[in-house]
Scaffold this active site. Structure first.
Site, PDB file in Angstrom:
ATOM      1  CG  HIS A 118      -0.908  -5.009   5.953  1.00  0.00           C
ATOM      2  ND1 HIS A 118      -1.081  -6.372   5.853  1.00  0.00           N
ATOM      3  CD2 HIS A 118      -0.376  -4.613   4.778  1.00  0.00           C
ATOM      4  CE1 HIS A 118      -0.676  -6.786   4.663  1.00  0.00           C
ATOM      5  NE2 HIS A 118      -0.251  -5.735   3.987  1.00  0.00           N
ATOM      6  CD  GLN A 119      -6.872   0.951   5.543  1.00  0.00           C
ATOM      7  OE1 GLN A 119      -7.544  -0.059   5.592  1.00  0.00           O
ATOM      8  NE2 GLN A 119      -7.048   1.852   4.612  1.00  0.00           N
TER       9      GLN A 119
END
Length: 170
Positions: A118-119
Site C-alpha cells: 500500500h502506497q
C-alpha cells in the site's frame, strides 16, 4: 527470492476482503465505504488511521494480493504511480492542503503492518505532525465523507478526463 513473506499462514488480508467484496474478518478495520474507486490493477481506498492533527488520507493498493514492493510487476507498479498522482491531485482539489506526501513501507523493520502493498497519499499542512507518528483511528463516517469528496474531485463533470497538474489553480 530476495525477501521472505512476513504474513502469517492463516492471514486474512483486509485489503483483499475490501476490493474483492468478501466478508470482513473479525480484525478487519476497513469499511465498504473506504473504497474510493478500483481499476483492473489497483484500487484507491481511505486509510483507517490518521496522523497528527488531521484525519483522512488515501492509499493506493494492487487489486491482486502482493505483499511488498519487491512483488510488484512493472504494469502494477506503473498503475500505482499513475493513481497515486491522480489521488494527490484530487486531494488538492477536494481539500486544498498546503502540500501532499507519499510513503510506502516494506517488511516489519520497514514499518509495514498490513501484508498487502500500500502506497500512502497524505494531504499535508504545516502543523500536521505527520512524522511524529501521532496515529489515531479515523471514524468510518469521516472516512466515507472524505472518500466521497475525493470521488467528486476525481470524477466530476468539470474533469471528465484524468486529472492533470494543469487542472489545479496556482
Amino acid at each position: 527470492m530476495l525477501h521472505r513473506s512476513h504474513q502469517p499462514a492463516d492471514y486474512q488480508c483486509p485489503f483483499c476482503e475490501l476490493v474483492q467484496g468478501l466478508p470482513f474478518s473479525q480484525d478487519n478495520l476497513c469499511a465498504p465505504t473506504d473504497l474510493i474507486y478500483q481499476t483492473e490493477l489497483v484500487a484507491a481506498i481511505m486509510a483507517c488511521d490518521g496522523f497528527g492533527n488531521y484525519g483522512g488520507h488515501a492509499m493506493i493498493i494492487p487489486t491482486a494480493h502482493l505483499e511488498a514492493l519487491y512483488d510488484l510487476d512493472d504494469a502494477t507498479g506503473a498503475a500505482i504511480m499513475k493513481e497515486t498522482k491522480r489521488v494527490a491531485l484530487a486531494m488538492k482539489l477536494a481539500w486544498n492542503p498546503e502540500g501532499t506526501s507519499t510513503r510506502q513501507h516494506n517488511e516489519p523493520a520497514g514499518n509495514q503492518h498490513v501484508w498487502h502493498y500500500h502506497q500512502h497519499v497524505f494531504p499535508r499542512y504545516h502543523d500536521d505532525q505527520l512524522y511524529q507518528q501521532l496515529r489515531h483511528r479515523v471514524s468510518v463516517e469521516d472516512r466515507a465523507r472524505k472518500a466521497q469528496e475525493l470521488r467528486r474531485a476525481l470524477f466530476s463533470p468539470e474533469h471528465p478526463e484524468p486529472l492533470q497538474a494543469s487542472d489545479l489553480v496556482r
